[in-house]
Enzyme design. Structure first.
Site, short mmCIF file in Angstrom:
data_model
loop_
_atom_site.label_atom_id
_atom_site.label_comp_id
_atom_site.label_asym_id
_atom_site.label_seq_id
_atom_site.Cartn_x
_atom_site.Cartn_y
_atom_site.Cartn_z
N CYS A 148 -1.41 -3.66 3.93
CA CYS A 148 -2.21 -4.54 3.40
C CYS A 148 -1.34 -5.96 3.84
O CYS A 148 -0.27 -5.88 3.72
CB CYS A 148 -2.83 -4.70 2.17
SG CYS A 148 -3.58 -2.97 1.68
N SER A 182 0.81 -1.20 -0.07
CA SER A 182 -0.09 -0.20 0.03
C SER A 182 0.83 1.12 0.06
O SER A 182 1.70 1.40 -0.84
CB SER A 182 -1.05 0.17 1.06
OG SER A 182 -1.88 1.10 0.72
N HIS A 226 2.86 14.88 5.53
CA HIS A 226 2.86 16.18 5.14
C HIS A 226 3.08 17.01 6.53
O HIS A 226 2.67 16.65 7.44
CB HIS A 226 1.19 16.90 4.87
CG HIS A 226 0.82 15.91 3.56
ND1 HIS A 226 0.86 16.00 2.39
CD2 HIS A 226 -0.11 14.74 3.64
CE1 HIS A 226 0.23 15.16 1.64
NE2 HIS A 226 -0.24 14.23 2.39
#
EC number: 4.1.1.50
Length: 130
Positions: free
Chosen positions: A83, A63, A68
Site C-alpha cells: 500500500c 501490507s 507457499h
C-alpha cells in the site's frame, strides 16, 4: 488509475527445489524482498512442512508478502501486497524470481482500493484524517 494498494499474484515455476524446501533460505529471501520494495518490516512467520514445503508471511507496515512452496514440483505461489506510493512490489517480484531461480512465471497485478470505486478524489493523498 490511483489505488490504495497493488497486489501482485505470482506463480513461479521450475524453481530450484532445494531452495524451495529450505525454510531459512525462504525466510531470508522473503525479508530481503520486502526490503527491496522499500517497505518497513514488522514481523514474520515461517513454517516447514513434512515431508517438504514451506509457507510464510512477512508483515510490513505497508501490507504483506506471502509464499507457499511445493518443492516436489519446483513451484512457489507468492502474493506481494503493498500500500502507498513509497513501495514497489515489482522490485520484490524481480528479486524473488532471481533468488528462486524460476525459469517460468505467470504474474498478474490487481489494484486494491481503486480511488474511483471508493469515491476518493484522484488528487487525494494516501493518508487522510479519520
Amino acid at each position: 488509475m490511483k489505488s490504495l494498494g497493488r497486489h501482485i499474484i505470482a506463480e513461479f515455476y521450475d524453481c530450484n527445489k532445494e531452495i524451495l524446501d529450505n525454510v531459512e533460505a525462504i525466510e531470508k529471501s522473503m525479508k530481503e524482498a520486502a526490503y527491496e520494495t522499500g517497505a518497513t518490516l514488522v514481523n514474520s512467520s515461517f513454517h516447514r512442512f513434512l515431508p517438504y514445503g514451506v509457507s510464510g508471511v512477512v508483515v510490513i507496515s505497508e501490507s504483506h508478502l506471502t509464499i507457499h512452496t511445493w518443492p516436489e514440483y519446483g513451484y512457489a505461489a507468492v502474493d506481494l501486497f503493498t500500500c502507498g506510493d513509497d513501495v514497489d512490489p515489482w522490485k520484490a517480484f524481480s528479486y524473488l524470481k532471481k533468488i528462486l531461480k524460476s525459469q517460468r512465471v505467470h504474474v498478474v497485478e490487481h489494484l486494491r482500493g481503486k480511488y474511483d470505486e471508493i469515491g476518493i478524489p484522484e488528487n487525494s493523498p494516501h493518508k487522510m484524517e479519520v
